[in-house]
Design an enzyme around this catalytic site. Structure first.
Site, PDB file in Angstrom:
ATOM      1  N   ARG A  35       2.085 -18.068   8.167  1.00  0.00           N
ATOM      2  CA  ARG A  35       3.146 -19.092   8.130  1.00  0.00           C
ATOM      3  C   ARG A  35       3.684 -19.335   9.539  1.00  0.00           C
ATOM      4  NH1 ARG A  35       6.153 -16.471   2.994  1.00  0.00           N
ATOM      5  NH2 ARG A  35       5.278 -14.619   3.993  1.00  0.00           N
ATOM      6  N   SER A 139       0.383   3.091   0.989  1.00  0.00           N
ATOM      7  CA  SER A 139       1.324   2.958  -0.136  1.00  0.00           C
ATOM      8  C   SER A 139       1.253   4.224  -0.970  1.00  0.00           C
ATOM      9  CB  SER A 139       0.913   1.772  -1.012  1.00  0.00           C
ATOM     10  OG  SER A 139       1.645   1.755  -2.218  1.00  0.00           O
ATOM     11  N   TYR A 152      -5.210  -2.907  -6.796  1.00  0.00           N
ATOM     12  CA  TYR A 152      -4.274  -2.694  -5.671  1.00  0.00           C
ATOM     13  C   TYR A 152      -4.300  -1.216  -5.258  1.00  0.00           C
ATOM     14  CZ  TYR A 152      -0.071  -2.347  -2.836  1.00  0.00           C
ATOM     15  OH  TYR A 152       0.794  -2.087  -1.802  1.00  0.00           O
ATOM     16  N   LYS A 156      -5.462   0.517  -1.617  1.00  0.00           N
ATOM     17  CA  LYS A 156      -4.611   1.396  -0.799  1.00  0.00           C
ATOM     18  C   LYS A 156      -5.212   2.810  -0.690  1.00  0.00           C
ATOM     19  CE  LYS A 156      -1.487  -1.456   0.652  1.00  0.00           C
ATOM     20  NZ  LYS A 156      -1.252  -1.721   2.083  1.00  0.00           N
ATOM     21  N   PRO A 182       4.804   3.815   1.612  1.00  0.00           N
ATOM     22  CA  PRO A 182       6.055   3.657   0.861  1.00  0.00           C
ATOM     23  C   PRO A 182       5.856   3.522  -0.640  1.00  0.00           C
ATOM     24  CG  PRO A 182       5.741   1.894   2.516  1.00  0.00           C
ATOM     25  CD  PRO A 182       4.437   2.576   2.324  1.00  0.00           C
ATOM     26  N   GLY A 183       6.922   3.855  -1.382  1.00  0.00           N
ATOM     27  CA  GLY A 183       7.071   3.441  -2.777  1.00  0.00           C
ATOM     28  C   GLY A 183       7.742   2.072  -2.785  1.00  0.00           C
ATOM     29  N   PHE A 189       7.034  -8.799  -1.626  1.00  0.00           N
ATOM     30  CA  PHE A 189       5.884  -8.155  -2.259  1.00  0.00           C
ATOM     31  C   PHE A 189       5.748  -8.507  -3.750  1.00  0.00           C
ATOM     32  CE2 PHE A 189       4.170  -4.458  -4.577  1.00  0.00           C
ATOM     33  CZ  PHE A 189       2.987  -4.226  -3.895  1.00  0.00           C
TER      34      PHE A 189
HETATM   35  P1  NDP Z   1       5.690  -9.131   2.112  1.00  0.00           P
HETATM   36  O1  NDP Z   1       5.004  -9.999   1.114  1.00  0.00           O
HETATM   37  O2  NDP Z   1       7.142  -9.292   2.307  1.00  0.00           O
HETATM   38  O3  NDP Z   1       4.970  -9.261   3.533  1.00  0.00           O
HETATM   39  C1  NDP Z   1       3.568  -9.335   3.652  1.00  0.00           C
HETATM   40  C2  NDP Z   1       3.203  -9.808   5.040  1.00  0.00           C
HETATM   41  O4  NDP Z   1       1.780  -9.801   5.159  1.00  0.00           O
HETATM   42  C3  NDP Z   1       3.687 -11.219   5.310  1.00  0.00           C
HETATM   43  O5  NDP Z   1       4.151 -11.311   6.635  1.00  0.00           O
HETATM   44  C4  NDP Z   1       2.412 -12.058   5.147  1.00  0.00           C
HETATM   45  O6  NDP Z   1       2.476 -13.179   6.009  1.00  0.00           O
HETATM   46  C5  NDP Z   1       1.360 -11.066   5.652  1.00  0.00           C
HETATM   47  N1  NDP Z   1       0.035 -11.403   5.177  1.00  0.00           N
HETATM   48  C6  NDP Z   1      -0.419 -11.401   3.898  1.00  0.00           C
HETATM   49  N2  NDP Z   1      -1.697 -11.815   3.865  1.00  0.00           N
HETATM   50  C7  NDP Z   1      -2.066 -12.072   5.152  1.00  0.00           C
HETATM   51  C8  NDP Z   1      -3.253 -12.538   5.754  1.00  0.00           C
HETATM   52  N3  NDP Z   1      -4.334 -12.814   5.027  1.00  0.00           N
HETATM   53  N4  NDP Z   1      -3.285 -12.689   7.099  1.00  0.00           N
HETATM   54  C9  NDP Z   1      -2.192 -12.408   7.847  1.00  0.00           C
HETATM   55  N5  NDP Z   1      -1.028 -11.963   7.320  1.00  0.00           N
HETATM   56  C10 NDP Z   1      -0.968 -11.814   5.998  1.00  0.00           C
HETATM   57  O7  NDP Z   1       5.333  -7.636   1.665  1.00  0.00           O
HETATM   58  P2  NDP Z   1       5.697  -6.200   2.306  1.00  0.00           P
HETATM   59  O8  NDP Z   1       6.407  -6.335   3.576  1.00  0.00           O
HETATM   60  O9  NDP Z   1       6.280  -5.408   1.231  1.00  0.00           O
HETATM   61  O10 NDP Z   1       4.216  -5.662   2.549  1.00  0.00           O
HETATM   62  C11 NDP Z   1       3.738  -5.210   3.796  1.00  0.00           C
HETATM   63  C12 NDP Z   1       2.739  -4.096   3.570  1.00  0.00           C
HETATM   64  O11 NDP Z   1       3.410  -3.000   2.945  1.00  0.00           O
HETATM   65  C13 NDP Z   1       1.576  -4.446   2.650  1.00  0.00           C
HETATM   66  O12 NDP Z   1       0.398  -3.874   3.175  1.00  0.00           O
HETATM   67  C14 NDP Z   1       1.953  -3.789   1.318  1.00  0.00           C
HETATM   68  O13 NDP Z   1       0.826  -3.466   0.561  1.00  0.00           O
HETATM   69  C15 NDP Z   1       2.653  -2.548   1.844  1.00  0.00           C
HETATM   70  N6  NDP Z   1       3.538  -1.892   0.886  1.00  0.00           N
HETATM   71  C16 NDP Z   1       4.585  -2.573   0.314  1.00  0.00           C
HETATM   72  C17 NDP Z   1       5.398  -1.925  -0.574  1.00  0.00           C
HETATM   73  C18 NDP Z   1       6.500  -2.603  -1.300  1.00  0.00           C
HETATM   74  O14 NDP Z   1       6.971  -2.065  -2.328  1.00  0.00           O
HETATM   75  N7  NDP Z   1       6.999  -3.727  -0.833  1.00  0.00           N
HETATM   76  C19 NDP Z   1       5.219  -0.501  -0.871  1.00  0.00           C
HETATM   77  C20 NDP Z   1       4.082   0.096  -0.230  1.00  0.00           C
HETATM   78  C21 NDP Z   1       3.302  -0.577   0.645  1.00  0.00           C
HETATM   79  P3  NDP Z   1       1.938 -14.657   5.677  1.00  0.00           P
HETATM   80  O15 NDP Z   1       2.146 -14.880   4.211  1.00  0.00           O
HETATM   81  O16 NDP Z   1       2.787 -15.529   6.571  1.00  0.00           O
HETATM   82  O17 NDP Z   1       0.520 -14.634   6.091  1.00  0.00           O
HETATM   83  C1  8X3 Z   2       3.739  -0.960  -3.432  1.00  0.00           C
HETATM   84  C2  8X3 Z   2       4.372   0.175  -4.132  1.00  0.00           C
HETATM   85  O1  8X3 Z   2       4.580   1.419  -6.357  1.00  0.00           O
HETATM   86  O2  8X3 Z   2       4.383  -1.045  -6.425  1.00  0.00           O
HETATM   87  O3  8X3 Z   2       2.624  -0.529  -2.701  1.00  0.00           O
HETATM   88  O4  8X3 Z   2       2.471   0.271  -5.903  1.00  0.00           O
HETATM   89  S1  8X3 Z   2       3.920   0.199  -5.772  1.00  0.00           S
END
Ligand code: NDP
Ligand code: 8X3
Length: 254
Positions: A35, A139, A152, A156, A182-183, A189
């Site tokens: 974005r 994760s 998913y 991970k 993280p959890g 997300f």
């Molecule tokens: P968000 O959806 O808030 O952020 C995801 C980010 O990844 C956005 O900036 C998005 O940007 C970017 N992104 C997704 N696909 C692409 C792509 N193809 N190319 C480039 N950028 C991409 O989620 P989170 O911040 O929660 O997630 C970040 C990471 O943390 C992930 O790997 C997720 O699996 C992991 N995680 C999250 C948890 C949660 O509970 N939230 C727990 C554990 C792990 P854009 O759309 O602009 O491309």
């Molecule tokens: C995101 C955390 O518990 O939804 O990675 O899988 S959980």
């Protein structure tokens, strides 16, 4: 001289908070996401607030050619990079395998596994030069599985394996490799996972105190700020109300 970090997925959530935390600590930043407007606003804000330099990586990490060409053609002043945070990722869908969507599976596998590989492959020579640090965002889903989390969780688990593989392969180069796992963190997300249904997504975090993106950014900074001889191999960070993946204690004041 300021250090430089490339963080994937900085337009939201954990990546966005991490960019801010590293900017506060004087890092120049390569900001990534699909974005563009968000990237541009973020760059302006961080430069103004913290006096750092930013460079935009408006690239989809699933596009191996675009990732390679972008990183190989970085301008001279951005060619030395100390930190890579492999954060871009997503969950898509919450169904059992029988009813799962192949499109969801492809998006998760292409982003969480292949995207991380594409970026890491091109970044490794650069990080060897700087004796840098890779932080992979895994994760709790990479340590445990829960019903309907299947693919998913699989992606991970692969991040967990790649984190270990990279650490072993890079041990002699002095590049540190860590993961932060993280959890439940309330970011975009769940909105993404539930195909844009923000009401259902908000309900995921009802009745307990979830983690916030800054909790994870703080942990990433802890990992990055250890002395040279200390490597944090991996961290698992959970809400107090989430003892394991797929279970949350709700409405008990936690
Ligand atoms: P968000 O959806 O808030 O952020 C995801 C980010 O990844 C956005 O900036 C998005 O940007 C970017 N992104 C997704 N696909 C692409 C792509 N193809 N190319 C480039 N950028 C991409 O989620 P989170 O911040 O929660 O997630 C970040 C990471 O943390 C992930 O790997 C997720 O699996 C992991 N995680 C999250 C948890 C949660 O509970 N939230 C727990 C554990 C792990 P854009 O759309 O602009 O491309
Ligand atoms: C995101 C955390 O518990 O939804 O990675 O899988 S959980």
């Amino acid at each position: 001289m300021n250090k430089t970090a490339l963080i994937t997925g900085t337009t939201s959530g954990i990546g966005q908070a991490t960019a801010r935390t590293l900017a506060e600590n004087g890092f120049n930043l390569i900001l990534n996401g699909r974005r563009l407007e968000r990237l541009e606003d973020q760059a302006k804000e961080l430069c103004k607030e913290f006096g750092i330099k930013t460079y935009l990586m408006h690239v989809d990490v699933r596009d191996s050619d675009a990732v390679e060409s972008y990183i190989r053609n970085l301008p001279k002043e951005w060619k030395s990079i100390d930190v890579l945070v492999n954060n871009a990722g997503l969950a898509a869908g919450l169904q059992n395998i029988e009813n799962g969507s192949i499109d969801h599976w492809n998006r998760m596998i292409d982003t969480n596994i292949k995207g991380l590989l594409f970026v890491s492959k091109v970044m490794i020579p650069i990080l060897k030069e700087s004796k840098g640090h890779i932080v992979n965002i895994g994760s709790i889903a990479g340590k445990e599985v829960y019903p309907n989390g299947n693919v998913y969780c699989g992606t991970k688990h692969m991040v967990d394996a790649l984190n270990k593989a990279l650490r072993r392969e890079l041990a002699e180069s002095g590049v540190k490799v860590s993961s932060v796992n993280p959890g439940a963190v309330e970011t975009e997300f769940s909105v993404v996972r539930l195909d844009g249904d923000s009401e259902k997504a908000a309900a995921v975090y009802d009745g307990f105190e979830n983690l916030v993106a800054q909790d994870i950014a703080d942990a990433i900074w802890f990992v990055l700020s250890r002395p040279r001889h200390v490597n944090i191999n991996e961290l698992i960070i959970m809400p107090t109300a989430q003892p394991v993946a797929g279970q949350v204690i709700r409405n008990k004041g936690l």
